[in-house]
Design a protein around this motif. Structure first.
Motif, PDB file in Angstrom:
ATOM      1  N   VAL A  48       9.595  16.230   4.114  1.00 49.52           N
ATOM      2  CA  VAL A  48       9.747  15.286   3.008  1.00 49.52           C
ATOM      3  C   VAL A  48      10.180  15.998   1.726  1.00 49.52           C
ATOM      4  O   VAL A  48      10.987  15.462   0.949  1.00 49.52           O
ATOM      5  N   ASP A  49       9.705  17.204   1.493  1.00 52.22           N
ATOM      6  CA  ASP A  49      10.116  17.934   0.290  1.00 52.22           C
ATOM      7  C   ASP A  49      11.601  18.296   0.357  1.00 52.22           C
ATOM      8  O   ASP A  49      12.305  18.255  -0.664  1.00 52.22           O
ATOM      9  N   GLU A  50      12.079  18.636   1.536  1.00 51.62           N
ATOM     10  CA  GLU A  50      13.489  18.969   1.718  1.00 51.62           C
ATOM     11  C   GLU A  50      14.374  17.748   1.467  1.00 51.62           C
ATOM     12  O   GLU A  50      15.412  17.838   0.799  1.00 51.62           O
ATOM     13  N   VAL A  51      13.951  16.601   1.994  1.00 51.56           N
ATOM     14  CA  VAL A  51      14.729  15.374   1.810  1.00 51.56           C
ATOM     15  C   VAL A  51      14.752  14.967   0.336  1.00 51.56           C
ATOM     16  O   VAL A  51      15.799  14.591  -0.203  1.00 51.56           O
ATOM     17  N   VAL A  52      13.604  15.053  -0.328  1.00 51.93           N
ATOM     18  CA  VAL A  52      13.537  14.697  -1.746  1.00 51.93           C
ATOM     19  C   VAL A  52      14.402  15.628  -2.585  1.00 51.93           C
ATOM     20  O   VAL A  52      15.083  15.191  -3.522  1.00 51.93           O
ATOM     21  N   GLU A  53      14.410  16.907  -2.270  1.00 50.59           N
ATOM     22  CA  GLU A  53      15.258  17.841  -3.012  1.00 50.59           C
ATOM     23  C   GLU A  53      16.725  17.478  -2.863  1.00 50.59           C
ATOM     24  O   GLU A  53      17.497  17.554  -3.825  1.00 50.59           O
ATOM     25  N   LYS A  54      17.112  17.066  -1.668  1.00 53.54           N
ATOM     26  CA  LYS A  54      18.504  16.639  -1.471  1.00 53.54           C
ATOM     27  C   LYS A  54      18.815  15.399  -2.306  1.00 53.54           C
ATOM     28  O   LYS A  54      19.898  15.275  -2.893  1.00 53.54           O
ATOM     29  N   PHE A 113      24.331   3.301  22.507  1.00 60.48           N
ATOM     30  CA  PHE A 113      23.916   3.671  21.166  1.00 60.48           C
ATOM     31  C   PHE A 113      22.933   4.829  21.268  1.00 60.48           C
ATOM     32  O   PHE A 113      21.969   4.772  22.036  1.00 60.48           O
ATOM     33  N   VAL A 114      23.190   5.885  20.509  1.00 55.09           N
ATOM     34  CA  VAL A 114      22.230   6.972  20.399  1.00 55.09           C
ATOM     35  C   VAL A 114      21.398   6.753  19.144  1.00 55.09           C
ATOM     36  O   VAL A 114      21.855   6.147  18.175  1.00 55.09           O
ATOM     37  N   LYS A 115      20.171   7.215  19.169  1.00 54.14           N
ATOM     38  CA  LYS A 115      19.258   7.042  18.046  1.00 54.14           C
ATOM     39  C   LYS A 115      18.914   8.403  17.445  1.00 54.14           C
ATOM     40  O   LYS A 115      18.464   9.300  18.163  1.00 54.14           O
ATOM     41  N   VAL A 116      19.143   8.536  16.149  1.00 53.55           N
ATOM     42  CA  VAL A 116      18.863   9.815  15.501  1.00 53.55           C
ATOM     43  C   VAL A 116      17.963   9.615  14.285  1.00 53.55           C
ATOM     44  O   VAL A 116      17.870   8.524  13.734  1.00 53.55           O
ATOM     45  N   ARG A 117      17.309  10.692  13.894  1.00 54.39           N
ATOM     46  CA  ARG A 117      16.428  10.678  12.720  1.00 54.39           C
ATOM     47  C   ARG A 117      16.285  12.091  12.199  1.00 54.39           C
ATOM     48  O   ARG A 117      16.268  13.056  12.974  1.00 54.39           O
ATOM     49  N   SER A 118      16.190  12.193  10.879  1.00 50.42           N
ATOM     50  CA  SER A 118      15.877  13.463  10.242  1.00 50.42           C
ATOM     51  C   SER A 118      14.411  13.522   9.842  1.00 50.42           C
ATOM     52  O   SER A 118      13.838  14.602   9.697  1.00 50.42           O
ATOM     53  N   ILE A 119      13.815  12.342   9.642  1.00 52.27           N
ATOM     54  CA  ILE A 119      12.457  12.290   9.122  1.00 52.27           C
ATOM     55  C   ILE A 119      11.835  10.932   9.407  1.00 52.27           C
ATOM     56  O   ILE A 119      12.535   9.923   9.508  1.00 52.27           O
ATOM     57  N   LYS A 120      10.530  10.916   9.570  1.00 47.68           N
ATOM     58  CA  LYS A 120       9.732   9.694   9.558  1.00 47.68           C
ATOM     59  C   LYS A 120       8.769   9.835   8.389  1.00 47.68           C
ATOM     60  O   LYS A 120       8.031  10.820   8.298  1.00 47.68           O
ATOM     61  N   THR A 121       8.778   8.870   7.480  1.00 43.14           N
ATOM     62  CA  THR A 121       8.000   9.025   6.254  1.00 43.14           C
ATOM     63  C   THR A 121       7.567   7.668   5.724  1.00 43.14           C
ATOM     64  O   THR A 121       7.731   6.641   6.385  1.00 43.14           O
ATOM     65  N   SER A 122       7.006   7.657   4.525  1.00 48.12           N
ATOM     66  CA  SER A 122       6.572   6.436   3.864  1.00 48.12           C
ATOM     67  C   SER A 122       6.761   6.604   2.365  1.00 48.12           C
ATOM     68  O   SER A 122       7.033   7.714   1.868  1.00 48.12           O
ATOM     69  N   GLN A 123       6.604   5.516   1.620  1.00 47.78           N
ATOM     70  CA  GLN A 123       6.748   5.607   0.172  1.00 47.78           C
ATOM     71  C   GLN A 123       5.742   6.571  -0.447  1.00 47.78           C
ATOM     72  O   GLN A 123       6.084   7.338  -1.343  1.00 47.78           O
ATOM     73  N   ALA A 131       0.814  -1.219   0.000  1.00 53.81           N
ATOM     74  CA  ALA A 131       0.000   0.000   0.000  1.00 53.81           C
ATOM     75  C   ALA A 131       0.844   1.264   0.000  1.00 53.81           C
ATOM     76  O   ALA A 131       0.315   2.367  -0.172  1.00 53.81           O
ATOM     77  N   GLY A 132       2.145   1.139   0.231  1.00 46.64           N
ATOM     78  CA  GLY A 132       3.022   2.307   0.252  1.00 46.64           C
ATOM     79  C   GLY A 132       2.911   3.144   1.505  1.00 46.64           C
ATOM     80  O   GLY A 132       3.380   4.285   1.532  1.00 46.64           O
ATOM     81  N   THR A 133       2.308   2.572   2.555  1.00 48.01           N
ATOM     82  CA  THR A 133       2.046   3.355   3.766  1.00 48.01           C
ATOM     83  C   THR A 133       2.951   3.008   4.944  1.00 48.01           C
ATOM     84  O   THR A 133       2.855   3.653   5.997  1.00 48.01           O
ATOM     85  N   GLU A 134       3.813   2.001   4.785  1.00 51.60           N
ATOM     86  CA  GLU A 134       4.664   1.601   5.911  1.00 51.60           C
ATOM     87  C   GLU A 134       5.649   2.722   6.256  1.00 51.60           C
ATOM     88  O   GLU A 134       6.385   3.216   5.408  1.00 51.60           O
ATOM     89  N   SER A 135       5.663   3.101   7.514  1.00 49.74           N
ATOM     90  CA  SER A 135       6.546   4.174   7.963  1.00 49.74           C
ATOM     91  C   SER A 135       7.948   3.656   8.266  1.00 49.74           C
ATOM     92  O   SER A 135       8.126   2.515   8.707  1.00 49.74           O
ATOM     93  N   PHE A 136       8.926   4.494   8.021  1.00 48.36           N
ATOM     94  CA  PHE A 136      10.299   4.217   8.413  1.00 48.36           C
ATOM     95  C   PHE A 136      10.975   5.548   8.714  1.00 48.36           C
ATOM     96  O   PHE A 136      10.471   6.604   8.348  1.00 48.36           O
ATOM     97  N   THR A 137      12.101   5.485   9.390  1.00 50.73           N
ATOM     98  CA  THR A 137      12.829   6.715   9.694  1.00 50.73           C
ATOM     99  C   THR A 137      14.154   6.718   8.939  1.00 50.73           C
ATOM    100  O   THR A 137      14.729   5.678   8.640  1.00 50.73           O
ATOM    101  N   ALA A 139       6.849  -2.082  11.245  1.00 49.39           N
ATOM    102  CA  ALA A 139       7.488  -0.933  11.908  1.00 49.39           C
ATOM    103  C   ALA A 139       8.910  -1.289  12.309  1.00 49.39           C
ATOM    104  O   ALA A 139       9.457  -0.778  13.278  1.00 49.39           O
ATOM    105  N   ARG A 140       9.510  -2.187  11.537  1.00 46.05           N
ATOM    106  CA  ARG A 140      10.841  -2.706  11.837  1.00 46.05           C
ATOM    107  C   ARG A 140      11.909  -1.616  11.714  1.00 46.05           C
ATOM    108  O   ARG A 140      12.913  -1.633  12.426  1.00 46.05           O
ATOM    109  N   CYS A 141      11.684  -0.682  10.800  1.00 45.50           N
ATOM    110  CA  CYS A 141      12.707   0.308  10.473  1.00 45.50           C
ATOM    111  C   CYS A 141      12.373   1.701  10.975  1.00 45.50           C
ATOM    112  O   CYS A 141      12.703   2.699  10.348  1.00 45.50           O
ATOM    113  N   VAL A 142      11.715   1.764  12.113  1.00 43.26           N
ATOM    114  CA  VAL A 142      11.476   3.023  12.808  1.00 43.26           C
ATOM    115  C   VAL A 142      12.442   3.089  13.985  1.00 43.26           C
ATOM    116  O   VAL A 142      12.275   2.384  14.982  1.00 43.26           O
ATOM    117  N   VAL A 143      13.479   3.895  13.852  1.00 48.11           N
ATOM    118  CA  VAL A 143      14.485   4.025  14.911  1.00 48.11           C
ATOM    119  C   VAL A 143      13.867   4.629  16.163  1.00 48.11           C
ATOM    120  O   VAL A 143      14.132   4.189  17.282  1.00 48.11           O
TER     121      VAL A 143
END
Length: 326
Positions: free
Chosen positions: A310-316, A208-218, A177-183, A287-291
């Motif tokens: 998400v627009d910022e990440v895609v532009e990069k 271990f420290v956990k970091v993320r810039s975004i949580k998104t989906s396909q 469905a393209g809805t699975e979230s990951f970070t 939700a395996r890949c949600v840090v």
């Protein structure tokens, strides 16, 4: 703990090492590059470079003399040398060793096919912990940190069409469905996470420290790619490079990825790793890949890793893809 001033890095020209090195320089650390004698890598001008065989612990320890901190950002080919790097750092009196993770961390529930790689990495992590326990209570003793970044998202999107986005052809493959979230963490965020660790020694010691810039989906990423393609300010040069066409969308499923990856693995066929990595990323309901489910649940606020849209990440990702093709 005394302030970190001098930092040595293994893998300074690598995919993650290069942005880490840049971030360290910008933050004002005195950076030294540790590399192999036969390396042809190009490093930033002005940085001291010490060439040494990674497997020679005594030589590496000598190269690390005078360093407050060490960062291991080498590729998979140097995993076998990782324990020796830790031994050398401890011998040289290094106070903080950032272990070679920059992935999913020590408690990630990976598929069995990845267990040998995980076990190989843990050898160095366990060794670092042994030295930390030895020096517990010492003001400037050996300490370590692992940095769990999840998916290196802008780099991965630009490099691996298997993630579902073929940027050069503007063709998307949406799994299930393209809805699975990951970070994910951008290369900028990875660099900042290292700076953050080295400026917050007490809070990040021996874990271990956990970091993320975004949580998104396909689906969110696809919408952002479509917005970028339709943007009125898309200049002529981009149109020429990317073909000026709308995104084409096809659908697949993660079960197919899973079966194909396992078949390739069983037959020692290249490509199985990416198939199974993408399966883990998008498998529905896992939700395996949600840090970290939220920014507040991560160490990003502590380390100064910003949340990106998400627009910022895609532009990069688009910028990296264009740069790779020109």
């Amino acid at each position: 703990m005394s302030r970190i001033k001098t930092v040595a890095i293994f893998g300074a020209a690598g995919n993650f090492g290069a942005p880490i090195t840049a971030a360290l320089q910008e933050a004002g650390f005195a950076v030294t590059v540790i590399t192999r004698p036969d390396s042809t890598a190009v490093f930033p001008a002005g940085l001291p470079v010490r060439s040494v065989e990674y497997g020679d612990v005594e030589a590496v320890a000598q190269a690390l003399s005078g360093q407050d901190a060490v960062i291991a950002a080498t590729g998979p080919g140097a995993v076998r040398d990782a324990r020796g790097m830790v031994d050398a750092a401890a011998k040289a009196g290094v106070r903080r060793f950032i272990v070679n993770d920059f992935g999913w961390g020590g408690d990630f529930k990976s598929l069995p096919e990845f267990e040998p790689t995980g076990e190989a990495r843990r050898v160095a992590w366990d060794r670092a912990n042994e030295y930390a326990q030895r020096d517990e209570g010492k003001e400037d003793g050996f300490t370590w940190t692992g940095i769990t970044i999840g998916n290196p998202i802008d780099w991965a999107l630009s490099k691996f069409p298997r993630m579902g986005f073929n940027i050069s052809e503007r063709r998307a493959t949406i799994y299930d469905a393209g809805t699975e979230s990951f970070t994910g963490t951008t290369l900028e965020g990875i660099g900042q996470s290292v700076v953050g660790v080295l400026t917050h020694l007490f809070e990040t010691a021996n874990r271990f420290v956990k970091v993320r810039s975004i949580k998104t989906s396909q689906n969110e990423l696809l919408a952002a790619f479509q917005r970028a393609a339709a943007a009125k300010n898309e200049n002529k040069e981009q149109e020429e490079v990317e073909g000026g066409k709308k995104w084409e969308i096809e659908h697949s499923n993660t079960q197919q990825l899973f079966e194909e990856g396992r078949r390739k693995h069983a037959q020692s066929i290249a490509g199985w790793t990416l198939d199974l990595v993408v399966y883990q990323l998008y498998a529905p309901g896992e939700a395996r890949c949600v840090v970290a489910p939220t920014r507040e649940a991560s160490d990003s606020p502590l380390l100064g890793v910003k949340e990106e849209g998400v627009d910022e990440v895609v532009e990069k990702a688009l910028m990296r893809s264009r740069a790779a093709r020109t």
